[in-house]
Each structure stands twice: as structure tokens, then as C-alpha cells.
Design an enzyme around this catalytic site. Structure first.
Site, short mmCIF file in Angstrom:
data_model
loop_
_atom_site.label_atom_id
_atom_site.label_comp_id
_atom_site.label_asym_id
_atom_site.label_seq_id
_atom_site.Cartn_x
_atom_site.Cartn_y
_atom_site.Cartn_z
N TYR A 1 -7.66 15.78 -8.31
CA TYR A 1 -7.19 14.79 -9.61
C TYR A 1 -5.44 15.43 -10.10
O TYR A 1 -4.42 15.39 -9.99
CB TYR A 1 -7.43 14.07 -10.78
N LYS B 1 -1.32 15.91 -9.90
CA LYS B 1 -0.44 15.85 -11.16
C LYS B 1 0.25 17.18 -10.76
O LYS B 1 1.39 16.26 -11.02
CB LYS B 1 -1.09 15.19 -11.94
N ASP C 1 0.76 -1.58 -0.26
CA ASP C 1 0.17 -0.37 0.11
C ASP C 1 0.90 1.07 -0.27
O ASP C 1 1.55 1.37 1.00
CB ASP C 1 -1.11 -0.13 1.23
N SER D 1 0.56 13.22 -15.64
CA SER D 1 -0.38 13.03 -16.33
C SER D 1 -0.69 14.60 -16.60
O SER D 1 -0.05 15.51 -16.73
CB SER D 1 -1.57 12.82 -15.38
#
Length: 246
Positions: free
Chosen positions: A150, A154, A57, A137
Site C-alpha cells: 500500500y 501511494k 470500476d 497518502s
């Protein structure tokens, strides 16, 4: 055999871009450790490439520390680390994202990079060499609405890559990032909100090359950046996006 003799860890290596990177690294001669929360998938991918599967994890300090102990015991060090594990929240207005969703995104996408650095930098510094690759990303460069947190995670990853590169370069360690556009991975439906032909066509219209990125695309780019061919490249956020960010 551009990675012959290299020992590489790929987090989130059991599926999607991570699995593409694992397969490419193995084909180029690397020993690969597939580190993933899904141990069954990790074992499947590792068995294809004579690699090692480890359940981890990446958002847990104890779990990452256990991974480092295994790497030290099995390999005595590491040459390449790919921080690929990532997660997103579903598209929605930023103020409607829950605390739990926000924390999960930042723990998996951001805190994991810190935990991996804390666990493994010492091994690379002692060896005087190494390559770290963070899978960011296009969302960190050209954000889209309704994926706000999100996107921000990134963007954080890209900045972290550059500051890691500056700090670690004198110690012989290179740090780069890849910025893929959405691809044929398990996260695609989450990015689109719903995986329908209409949503795919709408998204593809924003990519000049006209297709999604693939695990093979990411594997090829990752192989270059982590090989000695890229020995003068550090702090780069390479777009693998078919022109999406132009």
C-alpha cells in the site's frame, strides 16, 4: 463559489474523503459526478448535492471508458478530475500479502490513474485547461511497517502526479496530489489492523495536532488546489496530516 461553473468527477466519491470532497465542491458551485463502485451510496451522496451518480470500476478499462462516454454525452467535457478511489491490504509482513491482494491494491490505486488519464486527458487538452487531483497518502512519504505494498502504491501515485504535471503543464492542465494521514473513513480499521481505543491512541500519538484527518479537511484542501486560486501550483504533494510527516 470558487468552483462555480466547473464540472468535476470524484472517483470513490460515495464515502470517506471522496464524499467530503464532493460536498465541498458542490458547496463551492461545481457540478459533481459521484463515480463509485457502490451505486447506492453514490446515489445517496449525489442526491444531497444535486449531482450525478455513476457506477464505475476504476480498475476496469471498459468501465472507465463508459464513464468518459457519459461525461462527453452529459457535459461535453470536464474541468476537474479527482482520483480518490483507493484500497489497502490489511497490515501484515510484506511477503505474506497474496497475489490477489497485491493486484487489487495496484489496480485500484495505480492503474486507475492511468485509465482515467487515458480516458479524459484528451478532453482537457482540447479545452486547453483542467485540474487533476490524485489522493495519495502520508504512507507514500513516511511509510509504516506491514503496509508495504500500500505504501508503495501511494509513492507511485506521488511520482505519477509529478510526471503528469510536467507533461501536461504546457497544455494548460495542472496536476497535484493530497497526502492525508489516516482519517475517519471506512478504511481506518484496515490501516489499524483492528479499530480499538488502544490502537487509535497509539496512532494518534504520531500526529502532532492530535486528531485524525476528516473528510472536511480533504474537501477544503482539494477545493483550493482545484480552484483558480491555485493557478500557479502544479506537481505538489500537499500533506494534510496534522504534522505526521515532520
Amino acid at each position: 463559489m470558487r468552483l462555480e461553473g466547473k464540472r468535476a468527477i470524484v472517483t470513490g466519491g460515495a464515502s470517506g474523503f471522496g464524499a467530503g470532497i464532493v460536498r465541498k465542491f458542490a458547496a463551492e458551485g461545481a457540478q459533481v459526478m459521484v463515480a463509485d463502485l457502490n451505486i447506492d451510496l453514490a446515489q445517496t451522496v449525489a442526491s444531497e448535492v444535486a449531482g450525478i451518480a455513476v457506477q464505475v470500476d476504476v480498475a476496469s478499462a471498459d468501465s472507465v471508458a463508459a464513464l468518459a462516454d457519459k461525461v462527453q454525452a452529459d457535459w461535453g467535457g470536464v474541468d476537474v478530475i479527482v482520483n480518490n478511489a483507493g484500497i489497502t491490504h490489511l497490515p501484515k509482513p510484506m511477503e505474506t500479502v497474496s497475489d490477489e491482494e497485491f493486484d487489487r491494491v495496484f489496480n485500484v490505486n495505480c492503474k486507475s490513474v492511468y485509465l482515467m488519464a487515458r480516458a479524459f486527458n484528451g478532453m482537457m487538452i482540447q479545452a486547453g485547461a483542467g485540474a487533476v487531483l490524485n489522493v495519495a497518502s502520508t504512507a507514500g512519504l513516511s511509510p509504516r511497517p506491514n503496509l508495504n505494498w500500500y505504501n508503495a502504491s501511494k509513492g507511485w501515485m506521488i511520482t505519477a502526479t509529478k510526471t503528469m504535471a510536467v507533461e501536461l503543464a504546457p497544455k494548460g492542465i495542472r496536476v497535484n496530489a493530497l497526502c492525508p494521514v489516516a482519517g475517519e473513513t471506512p478504511l481506518l480499521a484496515s490501516f489499524l489492523g483492528e479499530d480499538t481505543p488502544e490502537m487509535r491512541a497509539k496512532f494518534l500519538s504520531t500526529i502532532p495536532i492530535g486528531r485524525f484527518s476528516t473528510p472536511e479537511d480533504l474537501g477544503n484542501a482539494a477545493c483550493f488546489l482545484c480552484s483558480d486560486e491555485a493557478s500557479m501550483i502544479t506537481g505538489v504533494a500537499m500533506e494534510v496530516d496534522g504534522g505526521r510527516c515532520i
